[in-house]
Design an enzyme around this catalytic site. Structure first.
Site, mmCIF file in Angstrom:
data_model
loop_
_atom_site.group_PDB
_atom_site.id
_atom_site.type_symbol
_atom_site.label_atom_id
_atom_site.label_comp_id
_atom_site.label_asym_id
_atom_site.label_seq_id
_atom_site.Cartn_x
_atom_site.Cartn_y
_atom_site.Cartn_z
ATOM 1 N N SER A 122 -4.662 57.959 -55.254
ATOM 2 C CA SER A 122 -4.999 59.253 -55.824
ATOM 3 C C SER A 122 -6.496 59.282 -56.159
ATOM 4 O O SER A 122 -7.327 59.140 -55.263
ATOM 5 C CB SER A 122 -4.117 59.531 -57.049
ATOM 6 O OG SER A 122 -4.202 60.871 -57.439
ATOM 7 N N HIS A 129 3.529 62.182 -53.657
ATOM 8 C CA HIS A 129 2.386 61.485 -54.253
ATOM 9 C C HIS A 129 2.759 60.106 -54.768
ATOM 10 O O HIS A 129 1.876 59.296 -55.047
ATOM 11 C CB HIS A 129 1.808 62.338 -55.382
ATOM 12 C CG HIS A 129 0.410 61.991 -55.745
ATOM 13 N ND1 HIS A 129 -0.634 62.032 -54.836
ATOM 14 C CD2 HIS A 129 -0.147 61.583 -56.914
ATOM 15 C CE1 HIS A 129 -1.756 61.675 -55.438
ATOM 16 N NE2 HIS A 129 -1.484 61.392 -56.694
ATOM 17 N N ASP A 156 3.249 65.397 -50.069
ATOM 18 C CA ASP A 156 2.337 65.226 -51.207
ATOM 19 C C ASP A 156 1.665 66.562 -51.496
ATOM 20 O O ASP A 156 0.721 66.955 -50.817
ATOM 21 C CB ASP A 156 1.290 64.153 -50.909
ATOM 22 C CG ASP A 156 0.461 63.802 -52.137
ATOM 23 O OD1 ASP A 156 0.556 64.524 -53.152
ATOM 24 O OD2 ASP A 156 -0.278 62.806 -52.092
ATOM 25 N N TYR A 208 -8.877 52.469 -60.691
ATOM 26 C CA TYR A 208 -8.580 53.897 -60.749
ATOM 27 C C TYR A 208 -9.792 54.666 -61.272
ATOM 28 O O TYR A 208 -10.437 55.398 -60.545
ATOM 29 C CB TYR A 208 -7.342 54.157 -61.616
ATOM 30 C CG TYR A 208 -6.883 55.598 -61.572
ATOM 31 C CD1 TYR A 208 -6.129 56.060 -60.503
ATOM 32 C CD2 TYR A 208 -7.212 56.488 -62.576
ATOM 33 C CE1 TYR A 208 -5.721 57.386 -60.436
ATOM 34 C CE2 TYR A 208 -6.804 57.811 -62.528
ATOM 35 C CZ TYR A 208 -6.064 58.260 -61.459
ATOM 36 O OH TYR A 208 -5.671 59.575 -61.400
#
Length: 699
Positions: A552, A671, A636, A472
């Site tokens: 994301s 999302h 989203d 991430y």
């Protein structure tokens, strides 16, 4: 009109071994100039999420994608194994109000967990709210709840189809009656009960058709009295001079102080309070800058306990005298230490401090004056959620999980210092079959970076293991150990899972976070590349057996890394990614990410830095890319699907290799939060079928 959108090649090859013929996406003559540099944006038209042309493009792309995915081997086996592994009873940590216990439970394959209530822990529980009854397909999810102090009312917010937009409803707990209260256009809001009503945050209603894409501006805080229409709600705070400030309201446990927090991005906030016991009081500013985090824990009398990274990158706990709020009167309660102070709660008359040590949790208990008392021994190297309970309640509950430990619930008595297992789920796997370890690798600039590695005990480190690297690296978010039924399918079938704690996250405090932001964002990609190289060098895997996954900000990571090192990976799985780094700030809440990314209109240096790694802008003609399965969803409104649409269109245009470049566009999904179990099984059947096939993983 349809020809303007795409020229569909008539024969779509779905053989898994041949290069696909993709729909030819129309290109338009659109460009922007940044500091003398002209940047072409030929797929700009895909940003219009409500146009008929975009809808046609989505339909045709999904036809190609699902024609390919549906022919992959092992789909039925994967789906069956996913279903078995997700079909287990699981609980959330119980919490109390007015002597009653409340908790969430999922019987196994329910699309949404159900909220229950019981008079005692060993008594029969009744259903208070079943979100599964709100829709036929499970796409309405609970987004948040609060319960009145007398446990008479349940106030809850829902999300439809995964959108960040919420609606608030009120239910009479005793009668089960749904009241007439219905609040709309609520977003990024808490729910705080006070004197027969709630404080909440909302926006003005957007123009029809712009709900999922328009920039979110001028958030307000309101007070709603139960039984009145929303039009009569009392405006608590608005700021017409700062469109992009976010406002949220909370309360101390004793309901004395209304806490107003404002932010201009995803980190740093200002803070003000109002004494609700004084009829003529106004808001008093405690912090008026946005550079640091100030999170109110609770109060003891006039003393407000605040967790902050001000003058403490790994956080400390301070006490602010509300009668004399100047910094010169602040008292340090728990000083900054070597580990990150992640959160603090009041329980059993104590301060319970949750620390993060090398990306796993440690719990320490302190007296209210900050004197260390003891460390609470945890079951292992994992993550803790909780603690529930009021300030002086000796009884509390917390959750514990790790990569091979599904979420357990523990009951803790602070008076007796006794911990006992309250609930342990039964999952169809043997945790002793798996090894969980933490190793450290060296990044490009010499920084040591931790990585969790999980695999079956019986695999051989021969460089031939199918391996999934997950990362991430942003927004101060830490990747700590957690159990995942979907990942367990990969692990059970001989895969290796590697979770890298990249810079940009919060694993080592604010310095670690800042080292992966703005003009240092390349550190995140370098860390990820070094993690992949480590797995190869240590004979876990090889490039032909390595997949990279992230969602994301992690989707941005995947896109940037495979642009820079396409040779390192066989499979790439970017989900709901931020792919256009020059225009992300123009949509919904994207402007708030500038604190991590910077903006293309900040200055020329920032523009060129973003332009150099932006996934959409750095796809090269003639390059051979890994097998790519892009994932996004039509609802989203956090990272709008246009990012993935434009990226996939350009990837298909430029990819010279035979491996597929596909985009999977889910419907009635957002999302990721609140996604129903059925959709999770469908999605991961596709993801694992794609990954297993291209990594050569057999079932």
């Amino acid at each position: 009109m349809k020809q303007l959108v795409y020229l569909l090649i008539m024969t779509i090859m779905v053989s898994c071994s041949e290069k696909l013929n993709y729909p030819q996406t129309a290109k338009v003559d659109v460009s922007d100039e940044y500091y003398g540099t002209v940047v072409e944006d030929p797929y700009r038209w895909l940003e219009n999420d409500t146009s008929a042309q975009t809808a046609e493009w989505v339909e045709v792309q999904n036809e190609v994608t699902f024609a390919y995915l549906n022919q992959l081997p092992n789909r039925d086996k994967i789906s069956a194994q996913l279903t078995d592994l997700m079909n287990y009873e699981r609980f959330g940590a119980p919490f109390k109000k007015a002597g009653k216990y409340f908790f969430y439970k999922n019987d196994g394959l329910q699309n949404q967990s159900v909220l229950y209530m019981t008079e005692s822990l060993d008594g029969e529980a009744t259903v208070l709210l079943d979100p599964n009854s709100l829709s036929d397909d499970g796409t309405i999810a609970l987004a948040g709840i609060t319960i009145s102090e007398d446990a008479k009312y349940l106030v809850y917010s829902i999300s439809r189809s995964g959108s960040d937009w919420n609606e608030i409803f009120v239910k009479d707990i005793e009668t089960g009656q749904l009241l007439d209260d219905h609040l709309t256009w609520v977003k990024f809001s808490g729910l705080s009960w006070y004197d027969g009503g709630i404080f909440y945050s909302a926006y003005d209603a957007p123009e029809q058709g712009s709900e999922l894409s328009k920039s979110n501006e001028y958030q307000k805080v309101f007070y709603h009295k139960i039984g009145t229409p929303q039009s009569e709600d009392i405006l608590i705070k608005e700021d017409r001079e700062h469109a992009k400030r976010m406002w949220g309201a909370g309360l101390t446990e004793d309901k004395r102080f209304l806490v107003l927090s404002s932010s201009e991005g995803t980190s740093g906030n200002a803070l003000a309070i109002k004494d609700l016991t004084a009829s003529d009081s106004d808001f008093v500013t405690l912090v008026d800058t946005y550079e640091f985090d100030f999170n109110v824990v609770d109060n003891v009398g006039n003393g407000l306990f605040v967790l902050t990274n001000y003058k403490a990158p790994k956080y400390r706990l301070i006490k602010i005298d509300t009668q004399h709020p100047g910094e010169e009167h602040w008292t340090e309660i728990i000083a900054e230490k070597g580990n990150v102070l992640e959160s603090v709660s009041f329980n059993g008359g104590k301060l319970v401090a949750k620390y993060m040590k090398d990306a796993h949790n440690v719990i320490e208990v302190y007296a209210v004056d900050g004197t260390f008392d003891y460390e609470l021994e945890l079951p292992g190297l994992g993550s803790v959620g909780g603690f529930t309970g009021k300030k002086d309640d000796t009884e509390s509950f917390f959750s514990y999980t790790s990569f091979n430990t599904p979420g357990e619930i523990y009951q803790y008595d602070f008076g007796k210092r006794e911990m006992k297992l309250y609930f342990r789920p039964t999952v169809d796997f043997n945790p002793d079959d798996f090894v969980v370890k933490q190793e450290f690798f060296t990044s490009k600039d010499g920084t040591n970076v931790p990585m969790f590695i999980v695999h079956r005990e019986d695999i051989q480190l021969d460089g031939n293991n199918p391996t999934l690297l997950y990362g991430y690296g942003g927004f101060n978010i830490s990747l700590t150990p957690s159990f995942s039924s979907t990942r367990m399918v990969f692990l059970e079938n001989g895969g290796v899972l590697a979770v890298a704690n990249l810079r940009g996250g919060g694993e080592y405090g604010e310095d670690w976070h800042k080292a992966g932001t703005k003009l240092q964002k390349q550190n995140v990609f370098d860390d990820c590349i070094a993690a992949a190289q480590y797995l190869i060098d240590r004979n876990y895997t090889k490039p032909e057996k390595l997949a990279l996954q992230g969602g994301s900000n992690g989707g941005l990571l995947v896109g940037a890394v495979i642009n820079q090192r396409p040779d390192l990976f066989q499979v790439a799985l970017p989900a709901v990614g931020v792919m256009d780094m020059l225009r992300y700030q123009n949509f919904t809440i994207g402007w708030a990410w500038a604190s991590d990314y910077g903006r293309s209109d900040d200055n020329e240096e920032m523009f060129r830095y973003l332009y150099d790694y932006s996934p959409y802008h750095n796809l090269k003609s003639g390059q051979q890319y890994p097998a790519v399965l892009v994932s996004t969803a039509d609802h989203d409104d956090r990272v709008v699907p246009a990012h993935s649409f434009k990226y996939a269109a350009r990837l298909q245009e430029n990819n010279a290799g035979n491996l597929p470049a596909l985009i999977r566009i889910d419907t009635k999904a957002g999302h990721g939060a609140g996604k129903p179990t059925a959709k999770v099984i469908e999605e991961y059947t596709d993801i694992w079928a794609f990954t297993f096939y291209h990594l050569g993983l057999k079932m």
